[in-house]
Design a protein around this motif. Structure first.
Motif, PDB file in Angstrom:
ATOM      1  N   SER A 139      -0.406  11.617   0.178  1.00 62.78           N
ATOM      2  CA  SER A 139       0.758  10.731   0.090  1.00 62.78           C
ATOM      3  C   SER A 139       1.543  10.964  -1.191  1.00 62.78           C
ATOM      4  CB  SER A 139       0.301   9.265   0.176  1.00 62.78           C
ATOM      5  OG  SER A 139      -0.345   9.001   1.408  1.00 62.78           O
ATOM      6  N   GLY A 144      -2.254   2.617  -5.281  1.00 67.68           N
ATOM      7  CA  GLY A 144      -3.597   3.062  -4.956  1.00 67.68           C
ATOM      8  C   GLY A 144      -4.644   1.981  -4.869  1.00 67.68           C
ATOM      9  N   PHE A 199      -9.056  10.256  -7.383  1.00 59.58           N
ATOM     10  CA  PHE A 199      -7.590  10.222  -7.295  1.00 59.58           C
ATOM     11  C   PHE A 199      -6.976  10.342  -8.687  1.00 59.58           C
ATOM     12  CE2 PHE A 199      -3.703   7.415  -6.377  1.00 59.58           C
ATOM     13  CZ  PHE A 199      -2.946   8.490  -5.940  1.00 59.58           C
ATOM     14  N   LEU A 223      -4.708   9.537  -0.256  1.00 66.72           N
ATOM     15  CA  LEU A 223      -3.858   9.152  -1.381  1.00 66.72           C
ATOM     16  C   LEU A 223      -3.208  10.371  -2.020  1.00 66.72           C
ATOM     17  CD1 LEU A 223      -6.085   6.399  -3.022  1.00 66.72           C
ATOM     18  CD2 LEU A 223      -3.967   6.068  -1.757  1.00 66.72           C
ATOM     19  N   ASP A 253      -4.750   0.397  -1.412  1.00 70.39           N
ATOM     20  CA  ASP A 253      -5.226   1.392  -0.449  1.00 70.39           C
ATOM     21  C   ASP A 253      -6.733   1.578  -0.549  1.00 70.39           C
ATOM     22  OD1 ASP A 253      -2.565   3.146   0.545  1.00 70.39           O
ATOM     23  OD2 ASP A 253      -2.335   2.193  -1.406  1.00 70.39           O
ATOM     24  N   GLU A 303       0.840  -1.189   0.000  1.00 72.39           N
ATOM     25  CA  GLU A 303       0.000   0.000   0.000  1.00 72.39           C
ATOM     26  C   GLU A 303       0.878   1.242   0.000  1.00 72.39           C
ATOM     27  OE1 GLU A 303      -3.104   0.070   2.945  1.00 72.39           O
ATOM     28  OE2 GLU A 303      -3.432  -2.094   2.786  1.00 72.39           O
ATOM     29  N   LEU A 304       0.331   2.343  -0.481  1.00 71.75           N
ATOM     30  CA  LEU A 304       1.072   3.598  -0.524  1.00 71.75           C
ATOM     31  C   LEU A 304       1.131   4.275   0.838  1.00 71.75           C
ATOM     32  CD1 LEU A 304       2.412   6.032  -1.927  1.00 71.75           C
ATOM     33  CD2 LEU A 304       0.120   6.829  -2.538  1.00 71.75           C
ATOM     34  N   ALA A 305      -0.011   4.368   1.517  1.00 71.04           N
ATOM     35  CA  ALA A 305      -0.106   5.229   2.692  1.00 71.04           C
ATOM     36  C   ALA A 305       0.150   4.524   4.015  1.00 71.04           C
ATOM     37  CB  ALA A 305      -1.482   5.897   2.733  1.00 71.04           C
TER      38      ALA A 305
END
Length: 468
Positions: free
Chosen positions: A347, A322, A388, A344, A325, A285-287
């Motif tokens: 981040s 994304g 996003f 998102l 997430d 995941e990104l965050a």
């Protein structure tokens, strides 16, 4: 020499000393040197994750230590050789490797290491090309290296002509008990051989029995090796593909079929000086981190410096994050129901700021559609994806946008919830999907790699087959 001329020479010498002394104090003052024509650049790499797992006791309950904490352990090997075959992007005349004990909790000793070109034998990726085998040393000539916990080690360079897109074989021997804490979980081929004893000099390991500590299976991993680097022309672009399973190459038929590998192949075919590293981690995941899932890797925010900025020779990064997430990230209430578009966006702003602070070009990829996958799609999640992606396309924050979402969209069979929506949500084209509509197949990855090349190199190439 007359006194006048002697005094003149003294004044000149004093002035020269003063000038050079000033150069030592002033960063802007430089003494002319030969132009730099070569640099080290990562030509292959993978992001490491932790292999520690809780030890299970009777009934599957975790074993606990004297303080009541669950005991965690990584696989331990002893008197074992690991041979791993990886596919590089750019070539060079000198090469070195990078080993990781970043997740280790104890020192890691590599007793011997060697590098060679793969022989290219069908079904035997462990075979080395005759005459290409080279011993590796560390710290200026030492045959072994002990890597402290949380650290990496880079080998001394060796002379070896590595062609672009070649398979390179790296052999590591562990002469004593060693925990292999760092690994990359997902591989698209049988890349790793593990045998007992020191077999680093053997031309092939295919006929030797697999070590019991790490039995050979279809679920191969890469252990400890997180980089192969070559000395390349100074104008070589070092490109890092940074993301989750779609960057990692889930469901690709071979390591050379992921979209970063396609990008590397097109660049070499067109004579571009470029090296490409795949820093994707499946399920990442990104965050946020995924608690209790160390194999999913730390969040993209946490690992950006280690897996992107700190790679030698890096100039560009393509970010594609994304989907995970949106599916299970932390919501505004703190529950894993899916991240908001605002989280998102925040981040991605951070990644862009850090990249530009380090003088890197950063390209943002739009999140690919997942409406065909019943377990992932919901109108709420689709709304986050669209918001996003719209921000990525129009923010103006990036050096370029790679619109992966539009490239792989097409006709698909919607599951019941998606089918009820009007208009029908965008889905990944069935002809480009490797599953129900989350991960691409080879055709989809070829489309993505071609698009990434076009954006980074201002080209207008067409993939062999599109998704529409």
């Amino acid at each position: 020499m007359t006194p006048a001329r002697n005094n003149a020479h003294k004044r000149f010498a004093i002035a020269l000393i003063a000038l050079l002394s000033g150069c030592l104090l002033l960063p802007a003052c430089t003494v002319p040197t030969k132009p730099v024509t070569q640099k080290w650049v990562a030509t292959w790499g993978q992001a490491m994750t932790s292999q520690y797992a809780r030890v299970a006791g009777h009934g599957g309950k975790p074993v606990r230590d004297a303080y009541g904490q669950p005991v965690e352990r990584a696989p331990t090997v002893d008197h074992l050789t690991l041979r791993q075959t990886v596919n590089v992007s750019a070539g060079g005349e000198r090469v070195r490797i990078r080993l990781s004990n970043y997740y280790g909790r104890a020192p890691l000793t590599v007793s011997a290491a060697r590098i060679a070109l793969a022989a290219g034998h069908a079904g035997d990726l462990s075979a080395t090309e005759p005459g290409s085998d080279r011993p590796l040393s560390f710290d200026g000539g030492k045959p072994s290296i002990t890597i402290a916990p949380g650290r990496e080690a880079v080998s001394d360079p060796v002379d070896l002509r590595v062609p672009a897109l070649a398979d390179v074989v790296v052999s590591l021997y562990f002469d004593g008990p060693t925990q292999l804490a760092d690994f990359h979980p997902m591989e698209q081929a049988h890349t790793t051989y593990a045998v007992d004893g020191d077999a680093t000099r053997q031309p092939s390991l295919a006929q030797r029995p697999a070590a019991k500590a790490l039995p050979r299976t279809r679920d191969d991993h890469i252990y400890l090796l997180d980089g192969v680097e070559v000395e390349a022309p100074a104008d070589t672009r070092g490109i890092i593909a940074f993301g989750d399973s779609i960057t990692d190459g889930a469901l690709a038929s071979a390591p050379t079929a992921s979209w970063p590998a396609v990008l590397a192949r097109i660049a070499q075919r067109n004579g571009d000086a470029a090296a490409v590293v795949n820093a994707g981690i499946s399920a990442d995941e990104l965050a946020t981190d995924q608690i209790g899932a160390p194999g999913a890797g730390a969040s993209g925010l946490k690992r950006f410096l280690r897996d992107v900025v700190d790679r030698p020779g890096v100039t560009d990064v393509v970010v594609l994050f994304g989907a995970n997430d949106i599916n299970r990230g932390i919501d505004p209430a703190g529950y894993p129901n899916g991240a908001s578009a605002g989280d998102l966006i925040a981040s991605m702003r951070m990644l862009a700021d850090v990249a530009h602070q380090h003088h890197l070009r950063i390209y943002a990829g739009t999140v690919t559609p997942f409406a065909g996958l019943a377990d992932w799609y919901s109108p709420q999640r689709e709304a986050v994806r669209l918001q996003f992606n719209a921000w990525i396309r129009h923010s103006g924050l990036f050096d370029g946008v790679v619109d992966f979402s539009a490239a792989v969209a097409g006709a698909y069979t919607p599951p019941p919830l998606a089918a009820k929506q009007s208009p029908l949500p965008v889905g990944m084209a069935t002809v480009c999907a490797g599953d129900a509509g989350l991960h691409p197949n080879d055709r989809g990855y070829a489309v993505m790699g071609t698009l990434a090349y076009n954006v980074l190199f201002h080209a207008t190439l067409q993939p062999p087959q599109g998704c529409r």
